[in-house]
Each structure stands twice: as C-alpha cells, then as structure tokens.
Design an enzyme around this catalytic site. Structure first.
Site, PDB file in Angstrom:
ATOM      1  N   SER A 252       0.837  -1.197   0.000  1.00 18.93           N
ATOM      2  CA  SER A 252       0.000   0.000   0.000  1.00 18.93           C
ATOM      3  C   SER A 252       0.878   1.256   0.000  1.00 18.93           C
ATOM      4  O   SER A 252       1.705   1.429  -0.898  1.00 18.93           O
ATOM      5  CB  SER A 252      -0.966  -0.056   1.190  1.00 18.93           C
TER       6      SER A 252
ATOM      7  N   ASP B  71      -9.367  -6.832  -4.984  1.00 15.03           N
ATOM      8  CA  ASP B  71      -9.002  -5.651  -4.203  1.00 15.03           C
ATOM      9  C   ASP B  71      -9.920  -4.500  -4.607  1.00 15.03           C
ATOM     10  O   ASP B  71      -9.810  -3.981  -5.714  1.00 15.03           O
ATOM     11  CB  ASP B  71      -7.541  -5.274  -4.467  1.00 15.03           C
TER      12      ASP B  71
ATOM     13  N   HIS C  44      -7.059  -6.438  -0.626  1.00 10.80           N
ATOM     14  CA  HIS C  44      -5.996  -5.473  -0.384  1.00 10.80           C
ATOM     15  C   HIS C  44      -4.928  -6.040   0.554  1.00 10.80           C
ATOM     16  O   HIS C  44      -3.739  -5.830   0.352  1.00 10.80           O
ATOM     17  CB  HIS C  44      -6.583  -4.183   0.194  1.00 10.80           C
TER      18      HIS C  44
END
Length: 291
Positions: free
Chosen positions: A139, A244, A272
């Site tokens: 991320s 995701d 995710h």
C-alpha cells in the site's frame, strides 16, 4: 456514508477498515526487546528521529518490510516476520516516522512525505550496516518502495509491491474521504488502533493522512511517483489481488507498464491485505522471487 459512497464504495471502505486492523501489540522493554525467541526490537537514530524496527533471521539477503497507512511492522507483517525463511533472509520491519513506535515526532504529511519515508528507510538499513537490500512494500509502503528503488538504484536488489498506486484518481479520493472520521469506523476495527496510538492521535493522524494523500489529486495527472517509474532498475514483482476493491487493477497495470522488466502476478481471490489473508501463498511467492 452509503448515500455518499454507493454500494461499491461501501464495500471498498469495509475492506480498508478490515485491512487496517492491527495484530496483538507487544510492549517494548528497554532499548531492545525480544519477541518470542527470534524477533528483536530496537530504535536507531536516523535523519534526526529515532526509528523503531524489528529484525529476525540470519540470512545474507536483507529484506525490508514497508507498512501501509497508519501501519507498523508488528501490525502489518506478522506472518512475514514469523514465517519468511530465516536462513535465507534477514528480515527487517520498520515503523516510519510518526507511526507505530517511531514517535516522537508526530506524523505529518508534507507533499514530499513519500520521498522522506524512502530516504528514512534506506538510511535506516545503511545504519544497520546492510550493504544492499530488497524491499517488500504494501500500500503506502509500496509507493515508498517504488520511490526508494528509483532514487537509490544501486542500493536496492529486488522489490515486491502490492496495493500501491503511482497517482490518485477521483475514485481514490472518494474512498479516502470515506475513512476520514474514525468515529464512524466499526469498534472492532477502531479499538486496536486506539490501543496502539490513543484515540486522539489516531483520529488526528487519520485526518492528516487523508489530507496528505489527497493533495496529490491536485497535481498534474494526480502524480505521486509516476514520473519515477522509468528510473526503477531492480527486478520488480507487482502482486495484485483481483478482488481488491481499494486499488483497482489499472494501478497495477500502470506500474507494470512503466517499470521496465517488471512482472505482474494476479491473485484471483486476493484483496488489499492479501499478504495476511493468503500469507502462505504470498510468502512463497515472495521467497521464490527474491532468491
């Protein structure tokens, strides 16, 4: 929130909140504490701040784990710290300045905060006497890894990223705004982060993060690091979860297209936080690529 985000937005928000859920906190005792029998914790002075990190393994190949928004090594990478091959790798998980146990200072988000994190991360590993490192970035940590690989190419050996984006779209901004007010988060998700940070710091930092990441939307093409992607020289694996709902497939495709020689691996059931939900599969994928 349903009326603002719509059903797809609500699903994305729910996943984000579940992905942010920390693990069990382990208190720090003195300058270096032992986690079980094989994970140590300490702080080191880097660029004017004291950065907290965890370290495990005895391999010659150094690997740095880079966490996501509001994340830390212990909350974001439990299965990697525990199960990555300790004979092949020396694994370090860091807390970026203002996150986890790398406080003070309070976390802030100037327009160059990703570049600052990249420099901090590289300088931390140099302070720990690693001559070259590979990066695993999730991320926000994936964005930091991309910038580090572009700006310090001689120091980065290989890189695995997932859940990262090189620019911000209107769709991304909608999701960010949906998590601004932590009082609207579920108690199950909110409480562990309150335990790590205290409610006030947690709430204030989340708002600051939304403002910080949203500022890129006002730059040309929503640019975060898209201009740096052609400068990445190390072998790069981009992992994308097909389910995701936070980071659409086009972000992974864009990075794959602009990082020369990169590989794109799709996980059909991945979301995710795929490295947590499918930790064994992810760890094997990462180990095979890094060797």
């Amino acid at each position: 929130m349903v009326s603002v985000l719509g059903r797809p937005g609500v699903l994305r928000l729910r996943l984000l909140l579940s992905a942010l859920k920390p693990g069990i906190l382990v208190s720090q005792a003195g300058p270096a504490a032992t986690f079980g029998t094989s994970i140590t914790s300490a702080k080191v002075a880097v660029n004017g701040v004291h950065l907290h990190y965890q370290q495990t393994g005895e391999g010659d190949h150094a690997v740095l784990l880079l966490p996501g928004m509001l994340g830390s090594g212990e909350t974001d990478f439990g299965p990697q710290l525990k199960n990555l091959n300790k004979k092949l790798f020396t694994v370090v998980a860091w807390d970026p300045r203002g996150y986890g146990h790398s406080k003070p200072p309070d976390r802030d988000f100037p327009v160059d905060f990703f570049e600052r994190d990249a420099k901090d991360a590289v300088d931390l590993m140099k302070a720990l006497k690693f001559k070259k490192v590979s990066l695993l970035g999730w991320s926000d940590g994936g964005i930091t890894a991309l910038i580090a690989a572009a700006k310090y190419p001689s120091y980065i050996h290989k890189m695995v990223i997932w859940g990262a984006n090189a620019y911000v779209t209107d769709e991304d901004s909608m999701i960010y705004e949906g998590i601004r007010d932590v009082s609207k988060w579920s108690e199950r998700t909110r409480k562990p982060l309150e335990a790590l940070y205290g409610y006030d710091y947690f709430a204030r930092t989340c708002e600051k993060w939304v403002d910080g990441i949203s500022q890129f939307k006002h730059l040309p093409d929503g640019n975060i690091c898209r201009h740096l992607l052609p400068q990445v020289q190390c072998p790069t694996l981009i992992v994308h979860g097909e389910k995701d709902p936070l980071v659409p497939r086009f972000h992974a495709d864009f990075i794959h297209e602009h990082v020369k020689g990169s590989r794109l691996h799709l996980m059909p059931e991945g979301k995710h936080n795929l490295h947590l939900r499918f930790a064994d599969e992810f760890n094997k994928l990462a180990e095979d690529f890094l060797q």
